[in-house]
Design an enzyme around this catalytic site. Structure first.
Site, mmCIF file in Angstrom:
data_model
loop_
_atom_site.group_PDB
_atom_site.id
_atom_site.type_symbol
_atom_site.label_atom_id
_atom_site.label_comp_id
_atom_site.label_asym_id
_atom_site.label_seq_id
_atom_site.Cartn_x
_atom_site.Cartn_y
_atom_site.Cartn_z
ATOM 1 N N ARG B 48 51.387 39.861 57.090
ATOM 2 C CA ARG B 48 52.468 40.704 57.611
ATOM 3 C C ARG B 48 52.197 42.148 57.218
ATOM 4 O O ARG B 48 51.236 42.451 56.509
ATOM 5 C CB ARG B 48 53.862 40.238 57.173
ATOM 6 C CG ARG B 48 54.007 39.566 55.862
ATOM 7 C CD ARG B 48 53.785 40.461 54.684
ATOM 8 N NE ARG B 48 54.598 41.656 54.724
ATOM 9 C CZ ARG B 48 54.299 42.783 54.096
ATOM 10 N NH1 ARG B 48 53.181 42.860 53.380
ATOM 11 N NH2 ARG B 48 55.069 43.838 54.158
ATOM 12 N N GLY B 49 53.073 43.038 57.667
ATOM 13 C CA GLY B 49 52.840 44.465 57.493
ATOM 14 C C GLY B 49 52.278 44.995 58.798
ATOM 15 O O GLY B 49 51.244 44.515 59.253
ATOM 16 N N ALA B 50 52.955 45.973 59.394
ATOM 17 C CA ALA B 50 52.595 46.384 60.755
ATOM 18 C C ALA B 50 51.107 46.735 60.901
ATOM 19 O O ALA B 50 50.441 46.212 61.809
ATOM 20 C CB ALA B 50 53.495 47.535 61.203
ATOM 21 N N ARG B 86 54.345 38.780 67.362
ATOM 22 C CA ARG B 86 55.474 39.514 66.770
ATOM 23 C C ARG B 86 55.841 40.636 67.733
ATOM 24 O O ARG B 86 54.967 41.334 68.245
ATOM 25 C CB ARG B 86 55.098 40.133 65.408
ATOM 26 C CG ARG B 86 54.772 39.173 64.282
ATOM 27 C CD ARG B 86 55.979 38.482 63.667
ATOM 28 N NE ARG B 86 57.002 39.356 63.110
ATOM 29 C CZ ARG B 86 57.003 39.838 61.869
ATOM 30 N NH1 ARG B 86 56.009 39.580 61.052
ATOM 31 N NH2 ARG B 86 58.011 40.601 61.449
ATOM 32 N N ASP B 230 57.574 50.231 61.050
ATOM 33 C CA ASP B 230 56.938 49.308 61.986
ATOM 34 C C ASP B 230 56.733 49.952 63.346
ATOM 35 O O ASP B 230 55.781 49.635 64.052
ATOM 36 C CB ASP B 230 57.776 48.034 62.119
ATOM 37 C CG ASP B 230 57.624 47.174 60.879
ATOM 38 O OD1 ASP B 230 58.307 47.459 59.879
ATOM 39 O OD2 ASP B 230 56.782 46.261 60.887
ATOM 40 N N ASN B 240 62.109 49.859 60.905
ATOM 41 C CA ASN B 240 61.418 49.337 59.724
ATOM 42 C C ASN B 240 62.233 48.157 59.216
ATOM 43 O O ASN B 240 63.289 47.822 59.755
ATOM 44 C CB ASN B 240 61.272 50.437 58.653
ATOM 45 C CG ASN B 240 60.315 50.033 57.544
ATOM 46 O OD1 ASN B 240 59.252 49.488 57.808
ATOM 47 N ND2 ASN B 240 60.700 50.276 56.300
ATOM 48 N N LYS B 241 61.748 47.525 58.185
ATOM 49 C CA LYS B 241 62.389 46.355 57.594
ATOM 50 C C LYS B 241 63.901 46.546 57.470
ATOM 51 O O LYS B 241 64.380 47.599 57.057
ATOM 52 C CB LYS B 241 61.785 46.140 56.204
ATOM 53 C CG LYS B 241 62.334 44.989 55.397
ATOM 54 C CD LYS B 241 62.194 43.655 56.071
ATOM 55 C CE LYS B 241 60.770 43.380 56.496
ATOM 56 N NZ LYS B 241 60.668 42.270 57.485
#
Lengths: 330, 330
Positions: B48-50, B86, B230, B240-241
């Site tokens: 994960r992590g853009a 995603r 993101d 973002n998150k």
């Protein structure tokens, strides 16, 4: 089957406490013969919620007064022990001061009058909850969606609750159509206890993570935020569950009314403002155990304050058993 | 022992992915022979992590190009599958568009040039992280205590990270003295991944629950908030998150500088503002499984958006590989 929406029950000289740590998975009752068991139940959060802690402690004193060799001194010792259990909620100190007063009064059989006082404290809180709910519902429009935090219901008080009592009565009167509940990390009193109460009461509800409250408020789906309080200073500064300050700030930004619902026993008139208030820090394990695998990691710190302080200016109104109040309180 | 601060490793025609779901308890590597394994790893948040998702997908296309019967069409099919994993992070679409471009170019051996492009994308992101860190550190004073969110480090990018890369370089240059990390419910990327990176890097750090950020900011202990992104719209609105919007509002109230650190590939110039952005909602189980006993309760809803939108006006500056930037972006 005991009524689990009445989590403190006095029966044949014993106190039964619903163990809130086991909820919502199981309903387990702790049978208390002595004040020591009650003190431990408070310390370990088997019983929590500022008003309920005070009532539990009062019954703890009643258990001490019932012992065969009970004296004024032994009951005072028990009261002193019970006073040491949690530092922040004001009701504990308020209610134990009442108990002390009765113990020191002349006349009457000690065991009887101490138990009668505990019962009176319990019944009074129940009545205050009803009054708070009535005043709170008076603020609401029809069909509101509200956001609440932690647990302020039957599991936190001697009656239907404070903030959650308003919501419960509001639902019956069609003022509340849906309740959003923050999970309330690290102990998840919102996701475990409030959700459990709402499900039992058949009130439509949605749980969110605490970090979702801002985004939820941004959707315009929330008409009101209702929280409880552990201690309120004369100027209205309010100590409540950690995260309350966050919600108050977010509600102010989104122009959503933010109310504190609490009995007047929560007010500590000896404290002028927040600076004088003591904030309890709790064990890091409460946070660590909620994160998969974190117990295996070493070499970091944890900050785990149990409460935060919401400045009076962020609170639209205080809902007490006396009505809608504004600080300063006298 | 693989270097676990390099969570994507290409070796002898295979991609090795560090399974982030197992951190911080264990370091488990997923061996990928096919793009399908990579797609599943992205979907299930093993990776994960853009920025890292984009790089993983690029290597996924390279795996597809290596199959004996690989054709332009079969690689395009793989790219299409990887694109579906995603919906929110922009790097995935940016990087896969690059891969498509190379697949469609004439000349060269397909398998070789597709792998070379994936490696180039990876190396470019690594260089961007270094540049971001350099620009970010330029904003800081000596000895700052900073707050960060989710994971934006080596576990989220092809290099040292975005926001966490700034912090990592800042620590080496004595600009950062202490890092506070929000746990970032429901998946705890902060408490699991960022804390794990900080501990490995021997950077002093403290984890808090997300609901404690407001109280922490109120103590004046935080000089700066650094987060990743993101997807960023032309006007600077940032996805973002979930919880980032909360932090941005709280930082604004406390007058603490709030920065977004992200590579320019995170910017989606096809999107004018937040209204056009899609927010991914994830399974309720992610929240439920983190609350003891909640799986046993029925009769409530869960809201579990993976991201939120922070309006550009709440972001003091954007730290990209090109420098400190201000919207609108072109």
């Amino acid at each position: 089957m005991r009524d689990s929406l009445a989590p403190l029950q006095w029966e044949k000289g014993e106190l039964w406490i619903l163990d809130q740590r086991k909820l919502p998975a199981r309903e387990v009752w702790i049978q208390c013969h002595t004040y020591k068991t009650v003190a431990e139940a408070i310390e370990t959060l088997a019983v929590r919620g500022a008003p309920l802690i005070g009532i539990a402690a009062a019954y703890g004193a009643a258990l001490a007064a019932q012992q065969k060799d009970a004296t004024r001194e032994s009951i005072m010792e028990a009261i002193e022990r019970l006073r040491q259990t949690r530092p922040t909620g004001h009701n504990l100190f308020h209610d134990l001061a009442q108990m002390e007063h009765v113990v020191n009064q002349r006349g009457g059989r000690l065991a009887e009058k101490v138990l009668a006082e505990a019962r009176r404290i319990h019944a009074e809180d129940m009545a205050r909850c009803e009054a708070i709910a009535g005043h709170g519902v008076g603020l609401m429009e029809e069909g509101e969606q509200v956001l609440t935090y932690c647990n302020t219901g039957a599991l936190a008080t001697g009656g239907i609750g404070t903030a959650l009592g308003v919501i419960r009565k509001g639902f019956l009167e069609k003022k509340v159509s849906h309740v959003f509940v923050c999970e309330t990390r690290p102990l998840a009193q919102g996701a475990r206890l409030t959700l459990w109460e709402l499900v039992r009461l058949k009130i439509p509800c949605t749980v969110i993570c605490d970090n979702m409250a801002a985004a939820l408020m941004g959707t315009d789906e929330i008409q009101r935020v209702l929280v409880g309080a552990d201690r309120i200073a004369r100027n209205g500064d309010t100590i409540n569950k950690i995260g309350t300050y966050m919600l108050a700030l977010l509600a102010a930004y989104h122009e959503i009314p933010f109310h504190v619902a609490a009995p007047s026993t929560t007010m500590d008139l000896s404290i002028g403002s927040a600076e004088e208030m003591e904030i309890e820090e709790r064990d890091s394990w409460e946070l660590i155990r909620g994160v998969p695998g974190l117990a295996r990691l070493q070499g970091y710190d944890v900050w785990n304050p149990a409460f935060d302080i919401t400045p009076a200016g962020l609170i639209q109104s205080f809902i007490t058993e006396r009505g809608i109040e504004e600080p300063p309180f006298a």
